[in-house]
Design an enzyme around this catalytic site. Structure first.
Site, short mmCIF file in Angstrom:
data_model
loop_
_atom_site.label_atom_id
_atom_site.label_comp_id
_atom_site.label_asym_id
_atom_site.label_seq_id
_atom_site.Cartn_x
_atom_site.Cartn_y
_atom_site.Cartn_z
N LYS A 94 -50.30 -18.31 28.21
CA LYS A 94 -49.20 -19.26 27.57
C LYS A 94 -48.80 -20.38 28.60
CE LYS A 94 -44.91 -18.56 25.08
NZ LYS A 94 -43.99 -17.60 24.52
N SER A 152 -41.38 -13.28 20.91
CA SER A 152 -42.29 -14.36 20.95
C SER A 152 -43.68 -13.62 21.28
CB SER A 152 -42.05 -15.44 21.90
OG SER A 152 -41.06 -16.41 21.29
N SER A 206 -42.96 -17.76 19.57
CA SER A 206 -43.56 -18.88 20.22
C SER A 206 -45.04 -18.76 21.04
CB SER A 206 -42.34 -19.53 21.28
OG SER A 206 -42.29 -18.46 22.36
N1 GLN Z 1 -38.09 -16.99 17.65
C1 GLN Z 1 -37.12 -16.85 18.57
C2 GLN Z 1 -36.57 -18.26 19.13
O1 GLN Z 1 -36.82 -19.15 18.44
C3 GLN Z 1 -37.70 -16.02 19.86
C4 GLN Z 1 -38.50 -16.92 21.06
C5 GLN Z 1 -38.80 -16.16 22.00
O2 GLN Z 1 -39.03 -14.92 21.96
N2 GLN Z 1 -39.37 -16.94 22.74
O3 GLN Z 1 -35.79 -18.17 19.94
#
Ligand code: GLN
Length: 489
Positions: free
Chosen positions: A79, A178, A154
């Site tokens: 990532k 994410s 994400s």
């Molecule tokens: N969808 C969640 C957010 O928008 C989780 C994001 C994450 O785990 N980095 O913050």
């Protein structure tokens, strides 16, 4: 199955038995990229030449009769918020579009000891803020099962690459879901380890008390192996826990007899997609059939988890992202009259909408007069959410629920409504707030043939039990052998 469709443990055996070379494998993955990456767009950077060189070096080692480690010679994706020395780490943000980290994250150092082939850096929501990868400043990633749909986020690029066969394995990060949610959307396995199990050194910080790095893989076996590699205390991250790391592969046993599996009634809420509910109920029946004892439990503060997360994570983000000021890191806007104008212009020009929204929410929640009402209160509710889990785990060994309330939706469908996006995180954020480990394993499909993931939550530092339940469930059916039909295959 084609080479790029195989999990790492199968490929490792093939390498050891000299049935394939790492170069053949790497070339198969690169050819797959040529075939499907135009539609999937999982990568922000592809390090083709380095990948080939790494593969050749591994093949020489094998030819000399040297033993190889688990990931040696096996292509993976990282990532783009994990620092990789000499290769761009952009966090899918324009502000870091040319940032090359001068050092490796601890997980990279640990991985490199294994000599894997690194294919490149995977797309993500900008600074990991989002759940669909649509917040990337550079490109929208398609879900390999239907490229008109989002891959989740994400870590959408990481999950899409593993599902498309453009990586065998990947690393993601999980602050509120994410890793698990994109794994669920893309029909692969994703684990968020216990907070502190894996070093965060070199992970670009979003919300430091919630962030955790973890594996995204084609099956539970690969997940356990990669967890072995990346776990452990790190001097460079004072929040990493000083606990012995067990051999997680020992947890890969098919046995859940007598295990108590908690089903939290608050997670089967109105608004949940009926296909998700049906599939998860079937998976729970399967666990029962395999000998687990199903216990209904209650996590009464679940309703407050989203509001709590969307105060604490922006507050931490506002603080963490203050460093992108045009001075210390990344891009700088031109033609500013003075320092304040330079910083304002830089942040206005180079940060995306969602990132700005969260910086504003975070600074508001932390400002004098509002701190007690919002931030401090959120910290107190966070404690209550953790205590819900503590109580539940007095009764049960693991907790099982959906990973996400819906399967993958169409690109563009929810992006204009941030609140609707935030509601998607209902089943994943409570674990981050409580610091607990969770895994998502494929458990079926929606009527549109999009994958659905089962989430298994464990006690702190008890990744072994969730791996055992995940493995037993996985082996009882064949979803982990299904591959997205994409390109010519
Ligand atoms: N969808 C969640 C957010 O928008 C989780 C994001 C994450 O785990 N980095 O913050």
């Amino acid at each position: 199955m084609k080479l790029f469709e195989q999990p790492a443990h199968v490929l490792h055996d093939m390498l050891v038995n000299k049935e394939i070379t790492s170069l053949e494998l790497t070339e198969a993955v690169l050819a797959r990229i040529d075939e499907v990456e135009g539609d999937v767009k999982a990568y922000l950077t592809i390090t083709r030449d380095e990948a080939i060189a790494q593969a050749k070096a591994v093949d020489e080692k094998i030819a000399k009769g040297e033993t190889i480690s688990f990931l040696e010679g096996i292509p993976g994706a990282i990532k783009d918020n994990i620092c990789t020395k000499g290769v761009k780490t952009t966090c899918a943000s324009k502000i870091l579009q040319n940032f090359v980290a001068p050092y490796d994250a601890t997980v990279m150092t640990k991985l490199r000891e294994q000599n894997p082939v690194i294919i490149g850096k995977a797309n993500m929501d900008e600074f990991a803020m989002g759940g669909s990868t649509e917040n990337s400043a550079f490109q929208k990633t398609g879900n390999p099962w239907n490229t008109e749909c989002v891959p989740g986020g994400s870590s959408g690029g990481s999950a899409a690459a593993v599902a498309a066969g453009t990586a065998v394995w990947a690393l993601g990060s999980d602050t509120g879901g994410s890793i698990r949610q994109p794994a669920s959307f893309c029909g692969v396995v994703g684990m968020k380890p216990t907070y502190g199990r894996v070093s965060r050194y070199g992970l670009v910080a979003y919300a430091s008390s919630l962030d955790q790095i973890g594996p995204i893989t084609k099956d539970v076996t690969d997940c356990a192996h990669i967890l072995n590699i990346i776990s452990g205390r790190d001097e460079m991250d004072s929040t990493s826990v000083n606990e012995e790391v067990p051999d997680f592969t020992k947890a890969l046993v098919e046995d859940v007899k007598g295990l108590k599996v908690g089903i939290p009634k608050e997670y089967f809420v109105k608004g949940m997609d009926p296909d998700v509910e049906k599939t998860i109920r079937e998976a729970i029946d399967k666990l029962k059939e395999l000998g687990a004892e199903i216990v209904e439990i209650s996590l009464p503060h679940t309703d407050y988890a989203i509001s709590t997360y969307y105060l604490i994570s922006p507050a931490e983000a506002a603080t963490n992202l203050a460093r992108y000021d045009g001075v210390s890191y990344g891009e700088r806007a031109e033609d500013a009259a003075d320092l304040v104008e330079m910083m304002t212009k830089t942040r206005t020009q180079y940060l995306g909408e969602e990132v700005k929204r969260r910086i504003m929410i975070g600074n508001y929640a932390l400002s004098a007069g509002y701190y007690d009402a919002y931030y401090l209160k959120a910290l107190k509710v966070r404690r209550l959410i953790k205590e819900d889990f503590d109580k539940a785990f007095e009764q049960v060994d693991v907790i099982v629920c959906p990973t996400a309330p819906t399967p993958a939706y169409k690109i563009g469908e929810k992006i204009s409504n941030p609140l609707e996006m935030y509601l998607q995180d209902a089943c994943t954020v409570p674990l981050n707030l409580a610091g607990l480990p969770g895994i998502s394993v494929p458990c079926g499909y929606s009527s549109d043939n999009m994958p659905i993931g089962l989430q298994i939550i464990g006690k702190a530092l008890d990744e072994e039990t969730i791996l055992r339940v995940a493995y037993t469930y996985e082996q009882s059916q064949s979803f982990h052998n299904d591959r997205a039909q994409l390109g010519g295959n």
